[in-house]
Structures are given as structure tokens and as C-alpha cells.
Design an enzyme around this catalytic site. Structure first.
Site, mmCIF file in Angstrom:
data_model
loop_
_atom_site.group_PDB
_atom_site.id
_atom_site.type_symbol
_atom_site.label_atom_id
_atom_site.label_comp_id
_atom_site.label_asym_id
_atom_site.label_seq_id
_atom_site.Cartn_x
_atom_site.Cartn_y
_atom_site.Cartn_z
ATOM 1 N N LEU A 384 -34.142 -3.207 25.389
ATOM 2 C CA LEU A 384 -34.342 -2.049 26.042
ATOM 3 C C LEU A 384 -34.218 -0.907 25.597
ATOM 4 O O LEU A 384 -34.579 0.395 25.808
ATOM 5 C CB LEU A 384 -34.052 -2.280 27.685
ATOM 6 N N GLY A 387 -26.942 1.569 22.668
ATOM 7 C CA GLY A 387 -25.884 2.563 22.850
ATOM 8 C C GLY A 387 -24.750 2.430 22.056
ATOM 9 O O GLY A 387 -24.658 1.427 21.271
ATOM 10 N N GLY A 388 -23.651 3.445 22.473
ATOM 11 C CA GLY A 388 -22.497 3.302 21.694
ATOM 12 C C GLY A 388 -21.633 2.088 22.186
ATOM 13 O O GLY A 388 -20.843 1.636 21.216
ATOM 14 N N GLY A 390 -23.301 -0.943 23.185
ATOM 15 C CA GLY A 390 -23.819 -2.316 22.744
ATOM 16 C C GLY A 390 -25.336 -2.057 22.964
ATOM 17 O O GLY A 390 -25.949 -1.046 23.028
ATOM 18 N N VAL A 392 -28.931 -3.374 25.365
ATOM 19 C CA VAL A 392 -29.265 -3.923 26.572
ATOM 20 C C VAL A 392 -30.640 -4.718 26.472
ATOM 21 O O VAL A 392 -31.561 -4.110 25.626
ATOM 22 C CB VAL A 392 -29.643 -2.707 27.560
ATOM 23 N N LYS A 406 -26.698 -6.517 29.409
ATOM 24 C CA LYS A 406 -25.821 -5.560 28.553
ATOM 25 C C LYS A 406 -24.838 -6.463 27.807
ATOM 26 O O LYS A 406 -24.004 -7.077 28.316
ATOM 27 C CB LYS A 406 -25.054 -4.423 29.048
ATOM 28 N N ASP A 503 -19.081 10.451 32.430
ATOM 29 C CA ASP A 503 -20.289 10.773 31.499
ATOM 30 C C ASP A 503 -21.539 10.914 32.034
ATOM 31 O O ASP A 503 -22.443 10.361 31.834
ATOM 32 C CB ASP A 503 -19.978 9.541 30.837
#
Length: 711
Positions: A384, A387-388, A390, A392, A406, A503
């Protein structure tokens, strides 16, 4: 001539110069034809100074042990006249700007210094003091510092002044990547230097590397991509905004323990005679040098002892063997203890989740086989997003329920803490606009988190990827703003313990099947005591969303989340990314652009066409004023999230009632402020921004999240 089989045609001369001036030159670098591996390692000696011919940079040092070179690299000075400066281009070379030995540094007052390449940014902010420059460390006053991204081979240095004071605007400002050891020694002041020392990591490209030709029992070579060395080993990575791929792998070589010399030459690593060090063995022991090591043994006093030793040799041998076996068992047992300690937090987490048994889906422990089957063995077709932290994956359980899994990239201490932290935080939260954690899997080497599946991607994608099938109408934008504000208000004021998200950004706002907002990614979030006003951490966040006050003080408050939410409001109003370009100018900050437009009464010139066409003017103005108050440089003058939610709910209620915009905003009106913006390090992909945490200014210890097993 000495022939080395690096390739079928390479011949290395035996009479190559070994120095240029006072700088030693070692293979694979060399001076003159036949003295270097290939053109990328050729050195020109000019007026007693060596220059790396492929980069035209002055060479200050070559280290075979650390696989680094030290070069002189230009400084970007705003007084030179150019709007920005491009670094030496290391692309398609075996050289990288070392992210462990270099830092980004800036000199001057009230400015944002940053470097970027293909939307990978690193930056730092400098404030001003009339008391002079710091003398020992850089604390963000008249100077600033930041870590640089991994595997950087090219960047553009730029400056953005954060004040409209003409005297400060005209002052010269410096931006440069520099060897950290050197700039600390210079007390953060490069003086009038036009160039500063920079460390480049290097290795040997696959096209030139033939391991059988140089790897012997005395040396070894590590693939940059697979090595776990802390001395900055890399794969040559492309800076694509979609994926990060490895190509043109390079290798590093070093002499094994007990050897020294040049590992890039056949028989280049020579045995070290440790016995030359007279104190290496105790006074009653003698030293014997062996290849790659040494031995200490008892001194023989007389012949009687020799005879006695022969007579008792067999029993002694048995004792030695028994001792060795016992030692092996003890070492293995100690390793197992260390391994259990490493995963102790995971075990605690398992106990924590088990305590929720019987509470529906909350805190379920999934089996690894169950998740492997659900994701079709973590097939790339099920991804899907990346990201930083890992990747998904989309999955479907045996009962037909769709989930998102994740899978973190690595199992290091920091990732493990973030894993535990996210589970602990989400276990406390029950809100319709916060993504729901279904449970986790602790059976795999890398722990897995399982969430409810959110089908419609991120707000970042809908705002910045030009989705024509579902354009975000004004009513939908307002609805999303209300839902995110309510979620953050809940975290700050209604949760059992206040929670700072840390964040907040459009890439962490998911949209479900009905396009309702779901706040996600709590890996860096923090629970705090009710009487606490802030958490002190190393600076971590996303470029364009980061609260400048947090950066200067390292103290994160609830008003820091408010600032980040203010940037999201600007994205909803303008459709622009936090960092974007205007004409020929690169890296313009959305906050600065918005503040300037508000001051010049040009708000409607920067709005998204959908907003301008469908939104009511009084509603737009009210939300713009609300965003401005959220972005106040003074955190104490920003509204609380529950006040922000109240204003947005009032606007939404007025739409339903076909009445006028409620004036709730007047209760939280805050005075106008200086033009500024937050910053940090970010890389972007097709899924939106990916945060890279960096330390900047005065770093402090990051709080370790405690187990959230309280109920």
C-alpha cells in the site's frame, strides 16, 4: 612491472609516485597512467597539491582503513551573488558525502539554511544574538547545524531569510557541508574560507571489482548494501521520489585483524608482529608471533619442568579440552542471555497485549503464518505504501476482514522503541478519527503491526497528486479539517493521559471509504503526565511542518502540534506542498509564502481553484486567520486544539444552517507575527513525505516510552 588481475587489461606499475607534496597516495588512487584502478581514482599533482581528477577537488587525505577521503569543498556565500550553489557532482562515482562524519552548517542571523536534491532535504535555523558568536558549541545562535541524508551524492545549498529587517537581510550568510571534527575545532566559524574540508566515503564499483583477485586470508571486502558496519557503508541509491533502489553496488575492503597494509593490492595486507610490543604478555609469559595473531605461553625454567610437562601432557590436554568445552558453553549461554535482553521489551509488549484478552479486537496477538497467508507472503502486489519506518501491506484474514500490516525495515533499538511506543499509544486511544490498531505479531524477527484497512490513501495524495476522479470540494476540505482537529483535540485534552502526536502532516492523515479523516503514524508520539507542559527530545519532524520554537528549544508542547496542523490548513486552502517552487525559485516555504500574501492582502491569489470557486469568502478568510494564529512564532499565543476545533465546527454548523459564519474565532484571535517557517529533514515518495529524524542545535536525551499497561 607488477601485474594484478583486477581485470584482464589492468597493469599496475611498480614505480608509481607515493606522494604529492606531503599527502600520501595509495592504490586504488594513483598519479600517472598505470598507477590507479580507473579514471575515477586518478590524481593530478599540481604545484605540490593533489587533486582528484574526476571531481576536480583538492585531496587532503586518503584513509584505506576507514575507506574515506578528505577533500576541499566550496562554501556557499550569499554575498557572492548566486541564489544557490550546487555541490560537486558525485553521481555515477564511487564517492558519497559521509553522513556520519559531515554535518550541514550555517553562519549568520535569522535564516533557514538547507540543502536538497530530488526533494530530499536537510536544513537548520539560526537565530541572532548581539553578544557575539558561540565559542564552543553551536546552539542555533548566529550559527546552526544539522545531519545530512544518507547516500548523498549531489545537493543544492540555499538560504531563506526569516526576517524583513533590511540590515540582517543584507548580511552575508554561509551554508556548507563540512567535516564535523574540523568545524568543531574551528569553534563553528570557518572564517573567510572559500572551501572547507569534507569527508567522502568511497569504495570500488562492481564493474571494477573482482573479489577473487584481492580477497585473501588476510583481507575481506564488504558489499556496501549488505554491510552492517557503523562506518558509513552504503549502496549507491537513486534519489527517485517513488522507490529507493540499489544499483551499481560498490565494495569496501580492509585488512583483517592482525594484518595491516593496503587491502586493494594482492598480498597488500602484511602480518603485524605483535611481539614487538614487549608488554603484550605478562612478565612470566613469553610471546610467540603467529600469522594474524600471537600467543603467550609460560616460560620454561629448567629441564625438570620440561620432563614433567611431557609426563603430564595428556592429562593436561584433557583438562584444556574440558576447559574449552566449558568456556564454549558459558559463551553460548551469555549470548542467549544477551539475545533475550535485546527482545525483553518485545516480551513485555506481549504481556501488555495479552492483558487486553477479551476486549474485542483491541490488542489481538496475530500468528506469523496468519499474516503471511493474509498478505500472500508479503507480495509486492499487496504493498500500500512505503515510508521511513517500513512498508505497509494489504491483507485479508480468513474471515474475510481486510487489514493493513506494517512491516518495519529493521530491528534496531530505535525501531523497537518506536514499535512499542506506537502500540502503547494506540492502545490508549478510542476515537473515530484515529486509525485503529487491531494488534501485532511478535513471532517474526521484525515485529509486525496490524491496523484497520483505510482504503482511500492519504490526504497528501488527494491534495498534491491531481486526483480528477475525486476532487476535494470545499465542503470536504472543511470536513477533513474538522475531523483532524477533533482527533488532535481529543489527544491533547480528552485522552486518559495527554498525547502529543509529534508528526502531524497530510501524509499521516488517511481517508476511509467515506472519505472521513483518520490520523495515523504514532511511532514518535508521546504520552505525558497531566501536570507536564512539554517533552524534551532530540529534534525530529518533517520539513515544512516542524515548529521553529521546538527546534530552537528541543521542547515539544501541545502548541507544536497546533503549528503542524496550521500547515495542514494551508495545504487544504492552497493545494500547495509545504515546500514548493515559484518560477525559477526553488524550495520556497508555504508558511512564508502564505504570511507574505496575508500581509500584502493577496490571500485569494494563492488559493486552490476549487477553494476559490466553491468556498464562501467569509469562511475562507476565517480559516486563513485561524491558520495564521496556529503558525504564530510564539507558541504561547497559538490557540489550543480544542479552540481550533471549536472555530472549525462553528463554520461547518453555519454551512448546515445556511447562516453566517460563527465568530468563535474572535475568542482565540492572536496578534500578527514575523514571517517564518518550520523545517527539518524530509524525503518524498509517491505516497507522500517520509520523515528522517535529525539532531540539531543542543541535543538532549529522548524520553524512552514506558509500558502503557495501565487501565
Amino acid at each position: 612491472m607488477v601485474v594484478l588481475s583486477w581485470s584482464s587489461s589492468l597493469i599496475i606499475k611498480s614505480d608509481c609516485p607515493t606522494k604529492c607534496g606531503e599527502i600520501p597516495i595509495s592504490f586504488p588512487f594513483g598519479i600517472g597512467a598505470g598507477c590507479y584502478l580507473d579514471d575515477r581514482y586518478a590524481v593530478n599533482c599540481r604545484s605540490g597539491k593533489p587533486f582528484l581528477a574526476s571531481l576536480n577537488l583538492e585531496l587532503l587525505n586518503i584513509s584505506l582503513e576507514a575507506n574515506t577521503i578528505l577533500v576541499n569543498h566550496p562554501v556557499f556565500n550569499t554575498c557572492v551573488g548566486a541564489a544557490s550553489m550546487e555541490s560537486a557532482n558525485l553521481e555515477n562515482s564511487p564517492f558519497f558525502f559521509s553522513h556520519t562524519r559531515n554535518i550541514l552548517s550555517g553562519r549568520g542571523c535569522y535564516f533557514l539554511a538547507y540543502i536538497n536534491h530530488n526533494e530530499i532535504y536537510a536544513g537548520c535555523y539560526s537565530s541572532c544574538s548581539l553578544e557575539g558568536d558561540p565559542t564552543a558549541v553551536c546552539l542555533g545562535i548566529n550559527c546552526c547545524q544539522s545531519r545530512i541524508p544518507l547516500s548523498l551524492q549531489l545537493f543544492k545549498a540555499s538560504v531563506e531569510t526569516t526576517t524583513d529587517d533590511d540590515d540582517i537581510v543584507k548580511q552575508c550568510k554561509l551554508v556548507f557541508v563540512v567535516q564535523e571534527e574540523w568545524i568543531v575545532r574551528k569553534k563553528w566559524n570557518p572564517g573567510n574560507s572559500k572551501a572547507v574540508p569534507v569527508v567522502l566515503d568511497w569504495g570500488i564499483h562492481n564493474s571494477s571489482f573482482h573479489p577473487l583477485n584481492i580477497t585473501t586470508s588476510t583481507s575481506h571486502c564488504n558489499d556496501f548494501a549488505n554491510s552492517t558496519s557503523t562506518n558509513a557503508t552504503f549502496a549507491n541509491k537513486s534519489f527517485s521520489t517513488s522507490t529507493t533502489a540499489s544499483n551499481s553496488l560498490v565494495h569496501q575492503c580492509s585488512c583483517k585483524g592482525g594484518f595491516q597494509g593496503n587491502p586493494y593490492l594482492l598480498q597488500g595486507c602484511q602480518d603485524i608482529d605483535e611481539c614487538k610490543n614487549k608488554s603484550i604478555c605478562t612478565p612470566k609469559m613469553s610471546c610467540r608471533n603467529v600469522i594474524g595473531s600471537y600467543e603467550c605461553y609460560p616460560r620454561l625454567i629448567n629441564t625438570t619442568l620440561v620432563i614433567l610437562g611431557v609426563a603430564t601432557g595428556l592429562p593436561s590436554l584433557l583438562l584444556v579440552l574440558l576447559g574449552a568445552c566449558r568456556l564454549h558453553i558459558l559463551i553460548k549461554r551469555r549470548k542467549n542471555i544477551k539475545l533475550k535482553e535485546k527482545y525483553f521489551k518485545c516480551l513485555l509488549m506481549q504481556q501488555h497485549l495479552t492483558s487486553y484478552d477479551g476486549c474485542g479486537d483491541r490488542g489481538k496477538l496475530f500468528k506469523s503464518k496468519e499474516l503471511d497467508k493474509a498478505t500472500n507472503h508479503f507480495n509486492v502486489d499487496r504493498i500500500l505504501g512505503r515510508g521511513g519506518q517500513g512498508t505497509v501491506y494489504k491483507g485479508m484474514l480468513a474471515d474475510g476482514k481486510i487489514i493493513a500490516v506494517k512491516k518495519p525495515k529493521a530491528i534496531d533499538e530505535r525501531k523497537l522503541e518506536e514499535f512499542i511506543n506506537e502500540v502503547a499509544i494506540l492502545s490508549q486511544i478510542n476515537h473515530r478519527n484515529v486509525v485503529k490498531l487491531l494488534g501485532c505479531c511478535l513471532e517474526t524477527e521484525v515485529p509486525l503491526l496490524v491496523y484497520e484497512f483505510i482504503p482511500n490513501g492519504t490526504l497528501y495524495q488527494y491534495l498534491h497528486a491531481q486526483n480528477e476522479e475525486f476532487p476535494l470540494t470545499w465542503e470536504r476540505r472543511l470536513q477533513i479539517a474538522v475531523e483532524v482537529a477533533e482527533a488532535l483535540s481529543y489527544l491533547h485534552s480528552a485522552a486518559s493521559l495527554p498525547i502529543y502526536h509529534r508528526d502531524v502532516k497530510s501524509a499521516n492523515i488517511l481517508l476511509d471509504d467515506k472519505y472521513r479523516a483518520k490520523v495515523a503514524d504514532f511511532g514518535t508520539s508521546r504520552s505525558i503526565a497531566i501536570d507536564q507542559t512539554h517533552v524534551t527530545t532530540k529534534v525530529q519532524g518533517t520539513f515544512g511542518y516542524l515548529d521553529p520554537e521546538y527546534f530552537r528549544s528541543s521542547q515539544f508542547t501541545d502548541k507544536s502540534d497546533v503549528y503542524s496542523f496550521g500547515v495542514v490548513l494551508l495545504e487544504l486552502l492552497t493545494g500547495q506542498k509545504p515546500i514548493f517552487s515559484i518560477g525559477l525559485e526553488e524550495g520556497i516555504g508555504l508558511v512564508t509564502h502564505f504570511m507574505v500574501s496575508m500581509q500584502e492582502d493577496n490571500l485569494f491569489d494563492i488559493l486552490d481553484p476549487q477553494v476559490k470557486q466553491l468556498g464562501k469568502k467569509e469562511e475562507i478568510v476565517t480559516i486563513a486567520d485561524l491558520a495564521k494564529s496556529c503558525l504564530n512564532m510564539n507558541g504561547k499565543k497559538r490557540p489550543m486544539m480544542k479552540e481550533v476545533a471549536m472555530v472549525l465546527e462553528g463554520i461547518q454548523a453555519s454551512q448546515k444552517d445556511n447562516g453566517n459564519v460563527q465568530q468563535d474565532y474572535e475568542e482565540v484571535e492572536h496578534e500578527r507575527t514575523e514571517i517564518t517557517e518550520g523545517w527539518d529533514v524530509i524525503s518524498t515518495s509517491t505516497e507522500g513525505p517520509i520523515t528522517i529524524g535529525v539532531m540539531s542545535g543542543a541535543s538532549t536525551s529522548d524520553k524512552v516510552v514506558e509500558d502503557a499497561c495501565t487501565s
